[in-house]
Design a protein around this motif. Structure first.
Motif, PDB file in Angstrom:
ATOM      1  N   THR A  37     -19.445 -98.955 -22.993  1.00 12.80           N
ATOM      2  CA  THR A  37     -20.291 -99.794 -22.152  1.00 12.80           C
ATOM      3  C   THR A  37     -20.406-101.169 -22.790  1.00 12.80           C
ATOM      4  O   THR A  37     -21.378-101.454 -23.501  1.00 12.80           O
ATOM      5  CB  THR A  37     -21.690 -99.176 -21.982  1.00 12.80           C
ATOM      6  OG1 THR A  37     -22.234 -98.854 -23.272  1.00 12.80           O
ATOM      7  CG2 THR A  37     -21.626 -97.916 -21.155  1.00 12.80           C
ATOM      8  N   PRO A  38     -19.446-102.043 -22.543  1.00 11.48           N
ATOM      9  CA  PRO A  38     -19.516-103.391 -23.112  1.00 11.48           C
ATOM     10  C   PRO A  38     -20.715-104.141 -22.557  1.00 11.48           C
ATOM     11  O   PRO A  38     -21.145-103.909 -21.415  1.00 11.48           O
ATOM     12  CB  PRO A  38     -18.197-104.028 -22.659  1.00 11.48           C
ATOM     13  CG  PRO A  38     -17.774-103.241 -21.460  1.00 11.48           C
ATOM     14  CD  PRO A  38     -18.253-101.851 -21.716  1.00 11.48           C
ATOM     15  N   PRO A  39     -21.292-105.042 -23.346  1.00 14.18           N
ATOM     16  CA  PRO A  39     -22.483-105.767 -22.904  1.00 14.18           C
ATOM     17  C   PRO A  39     -22.355-106.437 -21.536  1.00 14.18           C
ATOM     18  O   PRO A  39     -23.285-106.404 -20.732  1.00 14.18           O
ATOM     19  CB  PRO A  39     -22.677-106.810 -24.015  1.00 14.18           C
ATOM     20  CG  PRO A  39     -22.082-106.173 -25.221  1.00 14.18           C
ATOM     21  CD  PRO A  39     -20.897-105.408 -24.717  1.00 14.18           C
ATOM     22  N   ALA A  40     -21.197-107.022 -21.260  1.00 11.24           N
ATOM     23  CA  ALA A  40     -21.013-107.741 -19.994  1.00 11.24           C
ATOM     24  C   ALA A  40     -21.168-106.831 -18.782  1.00 11.24           C
ATOM     25  O   ALA A  40     -21.540-107.292 -17.701  1.00 11.24           O
ATOM     26  CB  ALA A  40     -19.639-108.413 -19.969  1.00 11.24           C
ATOM     27  N   SER A  41     -20.906-105.523 -18.958  1.00 10.88           N
ATOM     28  CA  SER A  41     -20.986-104.613 -17.819  1.00 10.88           C
ATOM     29  C   SER A  41     -22.419-104.394 -17.345  1.00 10.88           C
ATOM     30  O   SER A  41     -22.653-103.947 -16.218  1.00 10.88           O
ATOM     31  CB  SER A  41     -20.339-103.266 -18.170  1.00 10.88           C
ATOM     32  OG  SER A  41     -21.062-102.602 -19.195  1.00 10.88           O
ATOM     33  N   TYR A  42     -23.410-104.714 -18.204  1.00 12.09           N
ATOM     34  CA  TYR A  42     -24.811-104.563 -17.817  1.00 12.09           C
ATOM     35  C   TYR A  42     -25.343-105.789 -17.077  1.00 12.09           C
ATOM     36  O   TYR A  42     -26.398-105.726 -16.444  1.00 12.09           O
ATOM     37  CB  TYR A  42     -25.687-104.332 -19.054  1.00 12.09           C
ATOM     38  CG  TYR A  42     -25.589-102.946 -19.644  1.00 12.09           C
ATOM     39  CD1 TYR A  42     -26.289-101.882 -19.082  1.00 12.09           C
ATOM     40  CD2 TYR A  42     -24.806-102.697 -20.764  1.00 12.09           C
ATOM     41  CE1 TYR A  42     -26.213-100.615 -19.628  1.00 12.09           C
ATOM     42  CE2 TYR A  42     -24.717-101.426 -21.314  1.00 12.09           C
ATOM     43  CZ  TYR A  42     -25.421-100.394 -20.738  1.00 12.09           C
ATOM     44  OH  TYR A  42     -25.335 -99.128 -21.270  1.00 12.09           O
ATOM     45  N   VAL A  43     -24.641-106.900 -17.168  1.00 13.28           N
ATOM     46  CA  VAL A  43     -25.137-108.149 -16.607  1.00 13.28           C
ATOM     47  C   VAL A  43     -25.389-108.086 -15.091  1.00 13.28           C
ATOM     48  O   VAL A  43     -26.446-108.534 -14.629  1.00 13.28           O
ATOM     49  CB  VAL A  43     -24.187-109.322 -16.960  1.00 13.28           C
ATOM     50  CG1 VAL A  43     -24.568-110.581 -16.190  1.00 13.28           C
ATOM     51  CG2 VAL A  43     -24.220-109.589 -18.458  1.00 13.28           C
ATOM     52  N   PRO A  44     -24.468-107.548 -14.277  1.00 11.92           N
ATOM     53  CA  PRO A  44     -24.717-107.532 -12.829  1.00 11.92           C
ATOM     54  C   PRO A  44     -26.010-106.825 -12.435  1.00 11.92           C
ATOM     55  O   PRO A  44     -26.781-107.340 -11.614  1.00 11.92           O
ATOM     56  CB  PRO A  44     -23.488-106.792 -12.277  1.00 11.92           C
ATOM     57  CG  PRO A  44     -22.412-107.072 -13.265  1.00 11.92           C
ATOM     58  CD  PRO A  44     -23.102-107.057 -14.590  1.00 11.92           C
ATOM     59  N   PHE A  45     -26.289-105.658 -13.025  1.00 11.72           N
ATOM     60  CA  PHE A  45     -27.513-104.931 -12.686  1.00 11.72           C
ATOM     61  C   PHE A  45     -28.752-105.696 -13.118  1.00 11.72           C
ATOM     62  O   PHE A  45     -29.722-105.816 -12.360  1.00 11.72           O
ATOM     63  CB  PHE A  45     -27.508-103.550 -13.332  1.00 11.72           C
ATOM     64  CG  PHE A  45     -28.826-102.834 -13.214  1.00 11.72           C
ATOM     65  CD1 PHE A  45     -29.289-102.381 -11.987  1.00 11.72           C
ATOM     66  CD2 PHE A  45     -29.634-102.639 -14.340  1.00 11.72           C
ATOM     67  CE1 PHE A  45     -30.522-101.739 -11.881  1.00 11.72           C
ATOM     68  CE2 PHE A  45     -30.856-101.993 -14.235  1.00 11.72           C
ATOM     69  CZ  PHE A  45     -31.304-101.547 -13.000  1.00 11.72           C
ATOM     70  N   LEU A  46     -28.743-106.230 -14.337  1.00 14.85           N
ATOM     71  CA  LEU A  46     -29.909-106.942 -14.842  1.00 14.85           C
ATOM     72  C   LEU A  46     -30.184-108.200 -14.025  1.00 14.85           C
ATOM     73  O   LEU A  46     -31.338-108.522 -13.734  1.00 14.85           O
ATOM     74  CB  LEU A  46     -29.712-107.297 -16.318  1.00 14.85           C
ATOM     75  CG  LEU A  46     -29.566-106.118 -17.289  1.00 14.85           C
ATOM     76  CD1 LEU A  46     -29.387-106.636 -18.721  1.00 14.85           C
ATOM     77  CD2 LEU A  46     -30.779-105.199 -17.218  1.00 14.85           C
ATOM     78  N   CYS A  47     -29.128-108.915 -13.628  1.00 14.27           N
ATOM     79  CA  CYS A  47     -29.316-110.112 -12.805  1.00 14.27           C
ATOM     80  C   CYS A  47     -29.847-109.743 -11.428  1.00 14.27           C
ATOM     81  O   CYS A  47     -30.715-110.416 -10.875  1.00 14.27           O
ATOM     82  CB  CYS A  47     -28.000-110.871 -12.669  1.00 14.27           C
ATOM     83  SG  CYS A  47     -27.578-111.880 -14.107  1.00 14.27           S
ATOM     84  N   SER A  48     -29.328-108.673 -10.875  1.00 14.98           N
ATOM     85  CA  SER A  48     -29.792-108.224  -9.568  1.00 14.98           C
ATOM     86  C   SER A  48     -31.255-107.822  -9.625  1.00 14.98           C
ATOM     87  O   SER A  48     -32.048-108.140  -8.736  1.00 14.98           O
ATOM     88  CB  SER A  48     -28.949-107.041  -9.080  1.00 14.98           C
ATOM     89  OG  SER A  48     -29.469-106.493  -7.882  1.00 14.98           O
ATOM     90  N   ASP A  49     -31.628-107.139 -10.703  1.00 16.83           N
ATOM     91  CA  ASP A  49     -32.990-106.643 -10.840  1.00 16.83           C
ATOM     92  C   ASP A  49     -33.996-107.773 -11.049  1.00 16.83           C
ATOM     93  O   ASP A  49     -35.174-107.629 -10.735  1.00 16.83           O
ATOM     94  CB  ASP A  49     -33.066-105.660 -12.014  1.00 16.83           C
ATOM     95  CG  ASP A  49     -33.926-104.441 -11.695  1.00 16.83           C
ATOM     96  OD1 ASP A  49     -34.106-104.147 -10.505  1.00 16.83           O
ATOM     97  OD2 ASP A  49     -34.418-103.805 -12.635  1.00 16.83           O
ATOM     98  N   THR A  50     -33.540-108.896 -11.593  1.00 17.14           N
ATOM     99  CA  THR A  50     -34.414-110.051 -11.801  1.00 17.14           C
ATOM    100  C   THR A  50     -34.229-111.084 -10.697  1.00 17.14           C
ATOM    101  O   THR A  50     -34.801-112.185 -10.770  1.00 17.14           O
ATOM    102  CB  THR A  50     -34.129-110.705 -13.163  1.00 17.14           C
ATOM    103  OG1 THR A  50     -32.719-110.915 -13.316  1.00 17.14           O
ATOM    104  CG2 THR A  50     -34.614-109.842 -14.297  1.00 17.14           C
TER     105      THR A  50
END
Length: 268
Positions: free
Chosen positions: A183-196
Motif C-alpha cells: 500500500t504505497p502512500p500515494a494510493s491513499y491520497v484519492p480517498f483522503l482527498c475525497s473524504d475532506t
C-alpha cells in the motif's frame, strides 16, 4: 444459500426458462462478477445482485429522492437455510452498513465479499465476530483493487478497536493464499482527498509530493501518514492538521513528523 422460487440462476447464465442472463436488469450493464462463495453475481456497474427477486429498479441500499436509503436486506433476496448461509448474508449486510462512510465502490465491495468468502472457506471466520472479519476483508479488498482504506478508519466505521482489526488483518494475510498487497502512500491520497472534499488539483499535487519523497524516507513509515502530510501541504491552509489526522486515522504528531520529512527533503 438457496434462492427463492422466482429467482433466476444468473450465475450459470440460465434462468428457470433456460433463457440466457447476460445483462443487469437494473442498469443494463453486461459486466457481471461472481465472487467465490457468494450466491449470485454482482453487477460491476451499479452493484445490483443479479438473479434475485428484488425490484431491479431499487438496488440494495440505494438512495431515494429524499436523500435517505432503502433498507433492502440480503436476507430478503435469499432463503437462508443454515448457519453458514446466515453468516454470509450477515457479512454482506455489514459491508453495506459501512459502504457510504468508507466510500466503497462496487468493485471494492465485490472484492471484499470475495475475501470474506475465501476466509470462510478456510474457517478463518470461525469464532470471530462477523463485523471484525468483514472489516479485515474491507482492508484487504480495497488494497487489492488499488484504493486502500486506512485500517483505523475501517475500524471506526465498524465501531471496532483498531488493534483488533489489525490482528484479524494479519491473520488473513498470513493464512489466505492471496499474496501480500503493498500500500504505497500515494494510493491513499484519492480517498483522503475525497473524504475532506478537496479537489482534483490538490489530489494531483499531493501525489506528486509523495512521489518526490525519497524511498528511504518512506521505509517503515505508516503510508497513510505520509499521504495525509502531502495533502496538508498541497491544500495550503484549506484543511487543518487535526482534520487530516482524523480522516487518516493517525495522530496529529504523526502528521507533524511527516511534514518535517517533506519540508527537509522535498519542499524548499
Amino acid at each position: 444459500m438457496s434462492k427463492n422460487p422466482t429467482q433466476t440462476t444468473a450465475s450459470t447464465g440460465e434462468s428457470d426458462g433456460n433463457q440466457s442472463v447476460d445483462e443487469c436488469p437494473a442498469c443494463g450493464g453486461s459486466e457481471l462478477d461472481t465472487p467465490s462463495g457468494i450466491p449470485a453475481p454482482i453487477c460491476t456497474t451499479c452493484g445490483f445482485a443479479v438473479g434475485t427477486s428484488a425490484d431491479p429498479q431499487i438496488p440494495l441500499n440505494d438512495s431515494n429522492e429524499e436523500g435517505g436509503t432503502t433498507s433492502n436486506s440480503w436476507t430478503t433476496y435469499y432463503s437462508v437455510t443454515n448457519s453458514t448461509e446466515q453468516q454470509i448474508a450477515t457479512a454482506l449486510e455489514e459491508v453495506e452498513a459501512v459502504r457510504d462512510e468508507l466510500s466503497l465502490s462496487t468493485e471494492i465491495r465485490s472484492r471484499t465479499a470475495d475475501v470474506y468468502a475465501s476466509a470462510a472457506i478456510e474457517n478463518l471466520t470461525d469464532g470471530r465476530r462477523t463485523r471484525l472479519t468483514v472489516a479485515a476483508a474491507v482492508c484487504i479488498g480495497s488494497r487489492e483493487v488499488g484504493y486502500p482504506r486506512p485500517t483505523e478508519r475501517v475500524a471506526r466505521a465498524a465501531n471496532l478497536e483498531a488493534k483488533n482489526v489489525k490482528r484479524a488483518l494479519r491473520c488473513f494475510q498470513e493464512e489466505l493464499d492471496r499474496g501480500f498487497t503493498e500500500t504505497p502512500p500515494a494510493s491513499y491520497v484519492p480517498f483522503l482527498c475525497s473524504d475532506t472534499e478537496l479537489g482534483s488539483e490538490i489530489e494531483t499535487e499531493a501525489v506528486e509530493l509523495v512521489q518526490e519523497l525519497p524511498d528511504a524516507e518512506q521505509r517503515g513509515v505508516h503510508p497513510v501518514g505520509i499521504a495525509g502530510a502531502a495533502i496538508y501541504l498541497a491544500a495550503d491552509g484549506d484543511v487543518t492538521q487535526r482534520t487530516i489526522a482524523e480522516i487518516a486515522g493517525v495522530t496529529k504528531e504523526t502528521i507533524r513528523v511527516r511534514l518535517a520529512d517533506f519540508r527537509s527533503e522535498v519542499v524548499e
